[in-house]
Scaffold this motif. Structure first.
Motif, PDB file in Angstrom:
ATOM      1  N   PHE A   1      16.220   8.628  14.310  1.00  0.00           N
ATOM      2  CA  PHE A   1      17.091   9.028  15.412  1.00  0.00           C
ATOM      3  C   PHE A   1      16.264   9.491  16.602  1.00  0.00           C
ATOM      4  O   PHE A   1      15.255  10.188  16.442  1.00  0.00           O
ATOM      5  N   ASP A   2      16.707   9.127  17.775  1.00  0.00           N
ATOM      6  CA  ASP A   2      16.241   9.710  19.033  1.00  0.00           C
ATOM      7  C   ASP A   2      14.720   9.673  19.160  1.00  0.00           C
ATOM      8  O   ASP A   2      14.091  10.681  19.466  1.00  0.00           O
ATOM      9  N   ARG A   3      14.139   8.522  18.922  1.00  0.00           N
ATOM     10  CA  ARG A   3      12.693   8.352  19.119  1.00  0.00           C
ATOM     11  C   ARG A   3      12.447   7.957  20.567  1.00  0.00           C
ATOM     12  O   ARG A   3      12.978   6.960  21.046  1.00  0.00           O
ATOM     13  N   ARG A   4      11.642   8.758  21.287  1.00  0.00           N
ATOM     14  CA  ARG A   4      11.402   8.508  22.706  1.00  0.00           C
ATOM     15  C   ARG A   4      10.317   7.439  22.890  1.00  0.00           C
ATOM     16  O   ARG A   4       9.246   7.516  22.270  1.00  0.00           O
ATOM     17  N   VAL A   5      10.624   6.450  23.712  1.00  0.00           N
ATOM     18  CA  VAL A   5       9.650   5.433  24.075  1.00  0.00           C
ATOM     19  C   VAL A   5       9.711   5.258  25.581  1.00  0.00           C
ATOM     20  O   VAL A   5      10.729   5.537  26.223  1.00  0.00           O
ATOM     21  N   SER A   6       8.603   4.822  26.154  1.00  0.00           N
ATOM     22  CA  SER A   6       8.554   4.655  27.604  1.00  0.00           C
ATOM     23  C   SER A   6       7.828   3.362  27.936  1.00  0.00           C
ATOM     24  O   SER A   6       7.021   2.855  27.142  1.00  0.00           O
ATOM     25  N   GLY A   7       8.114   2.835  29.099  1.00  0.00           N
ATOM     26  CA  GLY A   7       7.486   1.600  29.543  1.00  0.00           C
ATOM     27  C   GLY A   7       8.087   1.122  30.841  1.00  0.00           C
ATOM     28  O   GLY A   7       8.950   1.785  31.444  1.00  0.00           O
ATOM     29  N   TYR A   8       7.644  -0.044  31.264  1.00  0.00           N
ATOM     30  CA  TYR A   8       8.095  -0.630  32.510  1.00  0.00           C
ATOM     31  C   TYR A   8       8.900  -1.881  32.187  1.00  0.00           C
ATOM     32  O   TYR A   8       8.327  -2.960  31.981  1.00  0.00           O
ATOM     33  N   PRO A   9      10.242  -1.767  32.113  1.00  0.00           N
ATOM     34  CA  PRO A   9      11.049  -2.955  31.777  1.00  0.00           C
ATOM     35  C   PRO A   9      10.989  -3.984  32.900  1.00  0.00           C
ATOM     36  O   PRO A   9      10.753  -3.654  34.073  1.00  0.00           O
ATOM     37  N   ARG A  10      11.238  -5.254  32.528  1.00  0.00           N
ATOM     38  CA  ARG A  10      11.202  -6.326  33.519  1.00  0.00           C
ATOM     39  C   ARG A  10      12.284  -6.146  34.578  1.00  0.00           C
ATOM     40  O   ARG A  10      12.140  -6.597  35.714  1.00  0.00           O
ATOM     41  N   ALA A  11      13.372  -5.454  34.202  1.00  0.00           N
ATOM     42  CA  ALA A  11      14.441  -5.231  35.171  1.00  0.00           C
ATOM     43  C   ALA A  11      14.018  -4.291  36.294  1.00  0.00           C
ATOM     44  O   ALA A  11      14.579  -4.339  37.393  1.00  0.00           O
ATOM     45  N   ASP A  12      13.048  -3.389  36.038  1.00  0.00           N
ATOM     46  CA  ASP A  12      12.573  -2.444  37.050  1.00  0.00           C
ATOM     47  C   ASP A  12      11.081  -2.230  36.822  1.00  0.00           C
ATOM     48  O   ASP A  12      10.647  -1.199  36.329  1.00  0.00           O
TER      49      ASP A  12
END
Length: 766
Positions: A197-208
């Motif tokens: 549950f609620d695992r934080r991930v980050s990145g730069y999606p292709r949409a933005d």
């Protein structure tokens, strides 16, 4: 067909036939046994068929399940259901099995039971609606961790077309999100069935692709009816705005919590830089102008030096950051609020001026080197809030430093010595001290006052309260102690008179309506190297400790009493033996007996002097609430430097006293002029004692090689106070004390328990 007599409904509780007429039951109980194959445990048949496949019982549950009225199906072949049932409206299937009674199937008896949801229908429609219309991104992954299906929200958040997602490994599709341990996490959930549950991930999606996004990911396992794993469902919610808002609030809270306790402009700047990384920027630099370190009124003039110099960089030694101490020149004109510098290859940069009441105190520069994330409106507001709070704290710190410097200079000049140090007082004491002149120390003082005969007075005190009023009261009481010490009073008598002074000062403060009631604590001790004793008195509960050369210690030398200026019993007083090599420790406040720092200090100071050196460094570990600490170690006075004789009550004894004194002065190697002056002093004082005093009379000479002084003391049992007269030319007497005072450097009277001692002190050349 409803009137047929061969259409019984089996009553499973009593095993008898029931007529088909009448309202249909909600559910048909199974005949005293378990349901047929495919039926759910604990539920009866919804319909019953005979050996010919004719429907002989039809419940309301069957009517709801298949949408067929009992009148239209009872007594008809079950195959007629194919024409009566609307398949598109079915939400749940049925299963057929034999009716079992007591573990055995009844011949020719069959039942219908619900068989669970069918694809489509209400339940399937709900699932389809959740999958297609939910704002939460959903992914269905098979046992090989390949994406089987994604919903539109997932496609929109990631900006990856569905055709590039379906059929590919999940970890490959989302490899841009490097903080997610994809392979291991998915396989762990697939194997254990324990969801994440609620695992934080980050990145730069292709949409933005220019902004970093944060997603909250949860992973669940899909199972069939038997509990076997079929695959996984992964949900993702974009929580970027929420996380950014929480981080900004945390940065403000951090700055308010840390910076508010600091009273140093440079440390305030460092805390600003630390709080901004990584929430607001990757590199933060803070530069201050000259005025923050130049007094409290610098912000009133815009003509002062506003050159910016870097005082803080975080992280330290960051690339493309100026060196601490270097001059900084921000690009463009510095305005009243934060602004974004023109975009460069090094990444976006935000500049926030640190201003207060229109005066520039500094500039904070926040940069994101190597990143494309632009600063947003919320970032500018955060930078403005951080800069505003920093400006207030820097201004407070600047004013405090100015006041601190003034108080330090004032207090340090008012008290005998500041800081820490070791000194030898009069050759009979070795002293060390620690003094904190500001904070709690604004009302504390200590003194080592030389007295006649090689004796020394040790005093330490503390005014209740802080601030200028406490400093002023400290100065007055310290001056009073020095004046009373010059009278050579007994310690108990001195504190009694000091108490009167305290009360008068308190009355003056009350009449003026300023300050709190004046109270003070004070310890006053007099060490006599000849008798190796120490007379000590205390007002209050200050800590007084003694360590002796044999290793013994005294921790409760005096009883606690009321402070100066308070009503209560007489002050505690005692005379204690203090052999050579003993250590006396006086604190400005109370210290618990088990204080580890104090115990360590006594361990260092107790014992023979050669093995236990007196050092100011030993006082550094004492608690800061002890504003003043005074330590004294007694030194030896050579017995050859002390001479005393009994003097007879007749005037003829004066000549003998002079001869003995001259002989001892010759032994000490004094010059002829010094010896002649002391001879005249002995003659005059002994004569006055014989004429005006009361036997017994004693003469004592004490040489102090460290101070290069000789003290002449004449004692008698009389209570009459000597009076210095200025005799007229025709007077035959009245010149004794005047001559003695003129020939010596100092003179005075010391009152004893019985009688008095008149003394003089004369310096001699080495």
């Amino acid at each position: 067909m409803a009137e047929r007599e061969d259409s019984p409904v089996e009553d499973g509780r009593e095993g008898r036939a029931a007529p088909a007429e009448g309202p249909a039951p909600e559910e048909l109980p199974g005949p005293a046994g378990r349901p047929g194959p495919g039926a759910r445990e604990g539920r009866g048949a919804v319909a019953v068929l005979d050996e010919r496949g004719v429907v002989v019982a039809w419940s309301r549950a069957a009517e709801r399940l298949l949408g067929v009225d009992p009148a239209r199906i009872l007594g008809r072949p079950v195959t007629d259901l194919l024409t009566e049932v609307v398949v598109e409206e079915l939400s749940e299937g049925v299963t057929v099995g034999p009716v079992i009674t007591d573990g055995e199937a009844e011949p020719g008896r069959w039942g219908l039971w619900p068989a669970g949801p069918l694809p489509g229908g209400i339940r399937s429609g709900v699932l389809e609606a959740v999958f297609t219309q939910s704002p939460v991104g959903l992914h269905v992954v098979d046992a090989d961790l390949r994406v089987l299906r994604v919903n539109s929200a997932a496609v929109g958040m990631r900006g990856i077309p569905e055709r590039e997602i379906v059929g590919r490994p999940f970890s490959q599709v989302y490899e841009r999100f490097t903080s997610l341990p994809v392979e291991g996490t998915l396989r762990q959930v697939l194997a254990s069935g324990v969801p994440v549950f609620d695992r934080r991930v980050s990145g730069y999606p292709r949409a933005d692709p220019l902004r970093e996004h944060i997603f909250s990911v949860s992973i669940f396992r899909l199972e069939d009816d038997a509990g076997r794993p079929l695959g996984l469902v992964a949900s993702a919610v974009d929580v970027t705005a929420r996380e950014r808002a929480r981080d900004r609030l945390a940065a403000l809270h951090l700055v308010h919590g840390r910076m508010g306790l600091l009273l140093d402009p440079v440390r305030c700047a460092r805390e600003l830089a630390r709080a901004a990384v990584p929430i607001l920027a990757d590199v933060a630099t803070v530069a201050l102008t000259a005025p923050p370190l130049h007094g409290p009124d610098a912000d009133r003039s815009r003509t002062l030096d506003e050159t910016l110099r870097c005082v803080a960089v975080w992280p330290p030694h960051a690339d493309e950051a100026p060196e601490v101490g270097a001059e900084v020149a921000p690009e463009g004109r510095i305005g009243d609020g934060p602004y974004i510098e023109p975009q460069t290859a090094g990444g976006p940069t935000l500049v926030a001026p640190i201003m207060l009441r229109g005066a520039l105190l500094g500039v904070a520069r926040f940069s994101r080197p190597g990143r494309t994330d632009p600063f947003e409106a919320d970032d500018l507001r955060l930078a403005a809030d951080l800069a505003a709070h920093t400006a207030v704290c820097v201004d407070n710190a600047r004013r405090y430093e100015h006041s601190h410097a003034v108080a330090l200079a004032l207090q340090g000049n008012l008290v005998r010595r500041g800081g820490t140090g070791v000194s030898t007082g009069g050759g009979t004491l070795e002293t060390a001290h620690r003094y904190l002149p500001t904070g709690l120390g604004t009302g504390a003082w200590f003194d080592v006052i030389p007295l006649s005969g090689g004796r020394a007075a040790l005093t330490i005190g503390h005014i209740a309260g802080v601030g200028p009023d406490a400093t002023a009261a400290m100065v007055q009481l310290r001056s009073a102690v020095q004046a009373l010490a010059a009278l050579d009073l007994d310690p108990h008598d001195l504190l009694a008179r000091l108490d009167d002074v305290t009360r008068r000062l308190d009355e003056e403060r009350s009449a003026a309506g300023t300050g709190e009631p004046l109270t003070a604590q004070c310890v006053y001790a007099v060490h006599d190297p000849v008798t190796e004793t120490c007379a000590i008195a205390r007002a209050g509960r200050q800590t007084v400790l003694v360590g002796r050369p044999d290793g013994s210690r005294g921790t409760r030398l005096l009883e606690e009493t009321t402070a100066l200026g308070q009503e209560g019993p007489p002050f505690a007083a005692e005379e204690i033996p203090l052999p050579v090599g003993s250590t006396l420790v006086l604190l400005s406040g109370y210290a618990a007996p088990g204080d580890p720092a104090l115990a360590e200090l006594m361990e260092q100071l107790t014992g023979p002097p050669p093995a236990r050196r007196l050092s100011a460094a030993a006082l550094d570990d004492l608690p800061a609430d002890q504003a003043a600490v005074l330590v004294a170690r007694t030194l030896a006075l050579d017995p050859a430097d002390v001479a005393e004789w009994d003097i007879g009550p007749a005037l003829s004894s004066v000549a003998g006293a002079r001869r003995r004194a001259v002989a001892r002065l010759d032994d000490w190697g004094l010059t002829e002029d010094t010896a002649f002056s002391i001879e005249l002093i002995v003659s005059e004082l002994v004569t006055n004692a014989i004429r005006h005093g009361t036997p017994p009379i004693r003469l004592r000479l004490v040489r102090n090689p460290a101070d290069r002084t000789v003290t002449c003391e004449v004692s008698d049992a009389g209570a009459a106070a000597p009076h210095l007269r200025r005799a007229r030319a025709a007077d035959e007497g009245g010149r004794g004390l005047f001559i003695s005072g003129e020939l010596s450097d100092r003179w005075g009277v010391r009152w004893l328990g019985e009688g008095k001692t008149v003394w003089t002190e004369s310096a001699y050349d080495a």
